[in-house]
Design a protein around this motif. Sequence first.
Motif, mmCIF file in Angstrom:
data_model
loop_
_atom_site.group_PDB
_atom_site.id
_atom_site.type_symbol
_atom_site.label_atom_id
_atom_site.label_comp_id
_atom_site.label_asym_id
_atom_site.label_seq_id
_atom_site.Cartn_x
_atom_site.Cartn_y
_atom_site.Cartn_z
ATOM 1 N N ILE A 138 -31.892 14.985 -8.018
ATOM 2 C CA ILE A 138 -32.442 13.690 -7.588
ATOM 3 C C ILE A 138 -31.866 12.770 -6.650
ATOM 4 C CG2 ILE A 138 -33.854 11.665 -8.406
ATOM 5 C CD1 ILE A 138 -33.968 12.345 -11.129
ATOM 6 N N VAL A 176 -37.891 15.064 -16.919
ATOM 7 C CA VAL A 176 -37.753 14.152 -15.899
ATOM 8 C C VAL A 176 -39.539 13.840 -15.211
ATOM 9 C CG1 VAL A 176 -37.091 13.170 -13.807
ATOM 10 C CG2 VAL A 176 -35.318 14.455 -15.184
ATOM 11 N N SER A 177 -39.781 12.659 -15.143
ATOM 12 C CA SER A 177 -40.989 12.427 -14.373
ATOM 13 C C SER A 177 -40.727 11.554 -13.210
ATOM 14 C CB SER A 177 -42.138 11.631 -15.524
ATOM 15 O OG SER A 177 -41.472 10.213 -15.621
ATOM 16 N N PHE A 178 -41.515 11.664 -12.171
ATOM 17 C CA PHE A 178 -41.246 11.079 -11.000
ATOM 18 C C PHE A 178 -42.604 10.222 -10.518
ATOM 19 C CE2 PHE A 178 -38.685 14.817 -10.606
ATOM 20 C CZ PHE A 178 -37.546 14.090 -10.315
ATOM 21 N N SER A 179 -42.246 8.914 -9.876
ATOM 22 C CA SER A 179 -43.536 8.193 -9.275
ATOM 23 C C SER A 179 -43.215 7.669 -8.101
ATOM 24 C CB SER A 179 -43.808 7.127 -10.217
ATOM 25 O OG SER A 179 -43.003 6.091 -10.190
ATOM 26 N N TYR A 229 -38.008 7.103 -11.058
ATOM 27 C CA TYR A 229 -37.978 8.154 -11.750
ATOM 28 C C TYR A 229 -37.666 7.710 -13.326
ATOM 29 C CZ TYR A 229 -32.935 8.784 -11.631
ATOM 30 O OH TYR A 229 -31.742 8.623 -11.501
ATOM 31 N N GLU A 230 -38.295 8.576 -14.144
ATOM 32 C CA GLU A 230 -37.906 8.223 -15.704
ATOM 33 C C GLU A 230 -37.468 9.487 -16.395
ATOM 34 O OE1 GLU A 230 -40.345 5.873 -19.077
ATOM 35 O OE2 GLU A 230 -41.562 6.523 -17.382
ATOM 36 N N SER A 254 -35.562 4.498 -17.648
ATOM 37 C CA SER A 254 -36.398 4.234 -16.574
ATOM 38 C C SER A 254 -35.546 3.788 -15.429
ATOM 39 C CB SER A 254 -37.566 3.379 -16.565
ATOM 40 O OG SER A 254 -38.494 3.809 -17.556
#
Length: 525
Positions: free
Chosen positions: A187, A222-225, A229-230, A243
């Motif tokens: 990241i 991992v999740s992205f927005s 990210y979280e 988060s």
Amino acid sequence: MKHTLYMRSLLIVCLASLAACGPNETVMTDGRIHVATGSYTEARMFFDQNGDPLIGAVRDEEARSFEIISFDGARKCTVGELHGTDIELLSSTSPSANNVNELRVSLLDSTDGVGELRFAKADCSLAMDPIADVVAPTTRITIEVLGVGAVASSWIAQTANGDLHLINPWSRTDSVIGHHVTFYTNINHVVWFLSEGRLVRWDVLSNEETARIGANVTEATVSFSDYGYEILYVDGGNVFSRSFLAAESLIHQLTESGDACDVRFLGGVESIIAWKSPCAEQRLSLISVVDAIAPTQIDGPIGDVAFRDGRLMWVADPDTAPSLWIESLALDEDVSQPTPRSRIGAGDDLGSIRMRPFSVDRLSTSFFVTLDDEEGGNIWGVWAAPGLFMWHESNVGTTRLVHIGPPRSLIDVVIVPTNVHDGSGDLKIYDTIATVSVGSALDVRLDSVSVPFNSSALMFLQSWDDATQTGDLVGVDLSGTETQLERGVSMYSAIEIPVSLVLYTIPNGERQGVWMWIGGRAGVD
């Protein structure tokens, strides 16, 4: 930015007057440019430290080798022999100590996903000692160097023994930053990885560990927005969410039972997180982080699961009596007329099924899912309000959703491979809105399908011959009209830089060599 514009400008000038770029073997014929002669099977494009375009090509003759060739064919050198069956190529420029850019080409020579990682200069000499037993793919981390007009790159690579390497070919350093690594992600200039029960945060700029989380972490994702990210992880059998939104770093413990597993981020505006608990029962739990409501639970055993636009889809009893279910989750009180829970596929003919991740069109009105049965057949479907349409195809590969046409008039289509065998098969092309077939093609190399230059057609290698590993390069538009562009092609790549360029290789016959089209010649727009 200035460096990128310079490279593009130089490329345009060089391509516009290719014959004037120096003494060479380049030949112009029938709107095509013959860059180099030989039995080349692969080719990729990159830039050297001066912004000059170069080609990295695999030559398969007496000894299989990797060459670096200038676009005008005047310069050619050999990095060395290749011993694997697959090549992964990356490149970048970086400022050296005296602010002079130097080229580093990353070359992973592998078989069955494991091989030797080399870093070569533009003159084909090695920049550092090769690294053995690297698992494909490698990951490049690019960092802008302010005031220099260039970028610096490091590479993340994992070896077969589980060690995670951080490699800087500019300083010729190879640091082992983790052992027995089961998960890692990049990241920006930060690497997160899971090693020996700890979730580790590693800063690439300082090349040092900056955080170590947990005591018995068994899995992570991992999740992205748009906001950050979280990281979701299971530590001691409990689910945690950490988060990194804007400048904040918040940790939430989502379970206390100590028997959770298979955590995943399902997405959506509700930020749905799912896990199995108890693991032995494979009972599904879901929670909306945004609404902070109590978890919704579905009795197990549950196999794969997916969520989109308030619709949950899951596989029940995957090992004994598999069936596919869909339900509308009323996670918001304003949701009207929720769709009831429905079983949309079941029976012995499904075999043991699993759900692949599905793609969703840009308007969020439909989605696709593929389900494998034991005999290699598939069921695949599309949800398009107000109904659910299902088809059954035999021996179907992974479906792909692509956007065809100019940005303001995109048409979403799904590519469905059927009769799949050894990486090739037939294509069926479906319109996502009309849910009808809008085209088809036979004997296609499946990994060759692309949408070049925001055009209204697909490009791929058709009539694929497994013996010669070649096919015909063709384009097919949405009306089903097919245009043949070249015969006997082993690979191609369509590049927009911003000149429209197609680079391809012909390994056999009188026309063998590295070729390219420029600016949409030969019918390519």
